[in-house]
Design a protein around this motif. Sequence first.
Motif, PDB file in Angstrom:
ATOM      1  N   TYR A  15       6.306   9.333   3.056  1.00 57.47           N
ATOM      2  CA  TYR A  15       5.372   8.621   3.929  1.00 57.47           C
ATOM      3  C   TYR A  15       5.437   9.196   5.342  1.00 57.47           C
ATOM      4  O   TYR A  15       6.297  10.021   5.678  1.00 57.47           O
ATOM      5  CB  TYR A  15       5.648   7.114   3.923  1.00 57.47           C
ATOM      6  CG  TYR A  15       6.955   6.670   4.541  1.00 57.47           C
ATOM      7  CD1 TYR A  15       7.021   6.263   5.883  1.00 57.47           C
ATOM      8  CD2 TYR A  15       8.130   6.624   3.796  1.00 57.47           C
ATOM      9  CE1 TYR A  15       8.214   5.843   6.449  1.00 57.47           C
ATOM     10  CE2 TYR A  15       9.328   6.207   4.349  1.00 57.47           C
ATOM     11  CZ  TYR A  15       9.366   5.808   5.681  1.00 57.47           C
ATOM     12  OH  TYR A  15      10.552   5.405   6.235  1.00 57.47           O
ATOM     13  N   GLY A  69      -5.041   7.356   4.348  1.00 54.76           N
ATOM     14  CA  GLY A  69      -5.108   5.910   4.169  1.00 54.76           C
ATOM     15  C   GLY A  69      -5.325   5.151   5.466  1.00 54.76           C
ATOM     16  O   GLY A  69      -5.659   3.969   5.454  1.00 54.76           O
ATOM     17  N   ASN A  70      -5.129   5.838   6.588  1.00 50.56           N
ATOM     18  CA  ASN A  70      -5.307   5.203   7.896  1.00 50.56           C
ATOM     19  C   ASN A  70      -6.656   5.502   8.532  1.00 50.56           C
ATOM     20  O   ASN A  70      -6.954   5.003   9.616  1.00 50.56           O
ATOM     21  CB  ASN A  70      -4.207   5.684   8.865  1.00 50.56           C
ATOM     22  CG  ASN A  70      -2.838   5.195   8.457  1.00 50.56           C
ATOM     23  OD1 ASN A  70      -2.695   4.091   7.945  1.00 50.56           O
ATOM     24  ND2 ASN A  70      -1.826   6.009   8.694  1.00 50.56           N
ATOM     25  N   ARG A 106       0.818  -1.218   0.000  1.00 46.34           N
ATOM     26  CA  ARG A 106       0.000   0.000   0.000  1.00 46.34           C
ATOM     27  C   ARG A 106       0.848   1.263   0.000  1.00 46.34           C
ATOM     28  O   ARG A 106       0.545   2.223  -0.714  1.00 46.34           O
ATOM     29  CB  ARG A 106      -0.930  -0.019   1.217  1.00 46.34           C
ATOM     30  CG  ARG A 106      -1.863   1.165   1.332  1.00 46.34           C
ATOM     31  CD  ARG A 106      -2.932   0.912   2.390  1.00 46.34           C
ATOM     32  NE  ARG A 106      -2.350   0.543   3.666  1.00 46.34           N
ATOM     33  CZ  ARG A 106      -1.887   1.434   4.554  1.00 46.34           C
ATOM     34  NH1 ARG A 106      -1.950   2.720   4.296  1.00 46.34           N
ATOM     35  NH2 ARG A 106      -1.371   1.032   5.705  1.00 46.34           N
ATOM     36  N   VAL A 107       1.916   1.306   0.810  1.00 41.91           N
ATOM     37  CA  VAL A 107       2.683   2.553   0.960  1.00 41.91           C
ATOM     38  C   VAL A 107       4.065   2.498   0.304  1.00 41.91           C
ATOM     39  O   VAL A 107       4.731   3.523   0.201  1.00 41.91           O
ATOM     40  CB  VAL A 107       2.844   2.924   2.452  1.00 41.91           C
ATOM     41  CG1 VAL A 107       1.505   3.031   3.133  1.00 41.91           C
ATOM     42  CG2 VAL A 107       3.739   1.933   3.175  1.00 41.91           C
ATOM     43  N   ALA A 122       6.256  12.986   3.764  1.00 43.03           N
ATOM     44  CA  ALA A 122       4.821  13.185   3.532  1.00 43.03           C
ATOM     45  C   ALA A 122       4.327  14.477   4.171  1.00 43.03           C
ATOM     46  O   ALA A 122       4.714  14.824   5.285  1.00 43.03           O
ATOM     47  CB  ALA A 122       4.029  12.006   4.072  1.00 43.03           C
ATOM     48  N   VAL A 149       0.868   3.602   9.168  1.00 45.23           N
ATOM     49  CA  VAL A 149       1.753   4.152   8.137  1.00 45.23           C
ATOM     50  C   VAL A 149       0.915   4.542   6.924  1.00 45.23           C
ATOM     51  O   VAL A 149       0.011   3.804   6.521  1.00 45.23           O
ATOM     52  CB  VAL A 149       2.845   3.142   7.710  1.00 45.23           C
ATOM     53  CG1 VAL A 149       3.852   3.813   6.778  1.00 45.23           C
ATOM     54  CG2 VAL A 149       3.549   2.551   8.932  1.00 45.23           C
ATOM     55  N   ASP A 150       1.216   5.696   6.348  1.00 49.81           N
ATOM     56  CA  ASP A 150       0.519   6.137   5.134  1.00 49.81           C
ATOM     57  C   ASP A 150       1.512   6.902   4.265  1.00 49.81           C
ATOM     58  O   ASP A 150       2.581   7.325   4.734  1.00 49.81           O
ATOM     59  CB  ASP A 150      -0.683   7.015   5.490  1.00 49.81           C
ATOM     60  CG  ASP A 150      -1.615   7.210   4.294  1.00 49.81           C
ATOM     61  OD1 ASP A 150      -1.740   6.274   3.483  1.00 49.81           O
ATOM     62  OD2 ASP A 150      -2.196   8.295   4.167  1.00 49.81           O
ATOM     63  N   SER A 151       1.157   7.103   2.991  1.00 53.66           N
ATOM     64  CA  SER A 151       2.079   7.779   2.072  1.00 53.66           C
ATOM     65  C   SER A 151       1.322   8.754   1.178  1.00 53.66           C
ATOM     66  O   SER A 151       0.101   8.692   1.031  1.00 53.66           O
ATOM     67  CB  SER A 151       2.815   6.752   1.198  1.00 53.66           C
ATOM     68  OG  SER A 151       1.905   6.027   0.384  1.00 53.66           O
ATOM     69  N   ASP A 152       2.072   9.707   0.607  1.00 54.30           N
ATOM     70  CA  ASP A 152       1.559  10.593  -0.427  1.00 54.30           C
ATOM     71  C   ASP A 152       2.651  10.780  -1.466  1.00 54.30           C
ATOM     72  O   ASP A 152       3.652  10.044  -1.457  1.00 54.30           O
ATOM     73  CB  ASP A 152       1.058  11.924   0.163  1.00 54.30           C
ATOM     74  CG  ASP A 152       2.156  12.714   0.866  1.00 54.30           C
ATOM     75  OD1 ASP A 152       3.354  12.490   0.578  1.00 54.30           O
ATOM     76  OD2 ASP A 152       1.824  13.585   1.701  1.00 54.30           O
TER      77      ASP A 152
END
Length: 376
Positions: A326, A357-358, A301-302, A351, A319-322
């Motif tokens: 991240y 995303g979370n 996903r990230v 990020a 954990v999330d990303s753009d």
Amino acid sequence: MQTIAEDTTQALQTDFLQLTGTDHVEFYVGNAKQSALFYKTAFGFQSLGYAGPETGVKDRASYVLQQGKIRLVLTTALHSDSAIAEHVRKHGDGVKILALGVDDAYSAFEETIARGATPAVEPITKKDADGEVRLSGIYTYGETIHLFVERKNYNGAFMPGYRKWESAYNPSETGLLYIDHCVGNVGWNRMNETVGWYEEVMGFTNILSFDDKQINTEYSALMSKVMSNGNGYVKFPINEPAEGKKKSQVEEYLEFYEGEGVQHIAVATHDIIETVCQLKARGVEFLPAPPAAYYDSLLARVGNIDEDITPIRDLGILVDSDDEGYLLQIFTKPVEDRPTLFFEIIQRKGAKSFGAGNFKALFEAIEREQALRGNL
């Protein structure tokens, strides 16, 4: 939805306040002495300043704590007929003042009042042997105040009226660096009005928006818009409840806080694994970890991350990303008995977003806690 880069350019064009960041956050609490001990013990804040009867202040006692660039002021009323005592009676312990650093506190007051703000603190200059601090303030959502603090001509620890607070009890810090953002909860159909206020009065720009189709679970939903000043030093996400099958976290907050206010304070660290390990060892309680499937699909996903997934999974870190990189984040449980104020610990690895995303995993964890309290 506009990109963060596009909105940042727009914000710079309307940024007349030239904020230097969050100067401090002041809480009104039932017992400031005990609250100060909690934040020292659990979060690793250090003693900085004190104001009270011994310094000539007769109606309150205030303890100032610092870690990195974060300053917390914990204030208690000394008499029951105080506005401070009334605030605590109604809301419980909570944030009263979000203080913002400015180059000119008097100009900030005049500019914002001219744009429609309601005055809260008339411009005043406080002086002592270390120089002067100029202050002014306006009301934002609920009973919350934005205090403008101009301290360029002051060399003391905090500000006039406070003395240095020295303590024999000084637990080590936990790696907290600065306030990343502060989130406010507003009532039904108050989002657009609040966003408009920040745009018109403060010169902020809406850099990100999420509706109830993006922030929802099986049971509840909410809407959120992120407001930022031009240089990005100050960010205020604003949440509003949305219709769902059951009570959302924002509705629960509004019910128990008895009004609009600050929902959570996000504090940054350079090593979230080490910081969270220390906080847990000191008794800070975090929301339960998401299901194992969340971590099984994390890298897909990230993308690749620098950290070992094992401690991230064991600690329940999200954990999330753009497009910029991240981030890693985790949320405490409410830090008082009312299910209101909590903290977010965040580490940004490029990020600039807020962990969209979370949202589902986070809000499901919050709902599990709500269900235990009988408030879902």
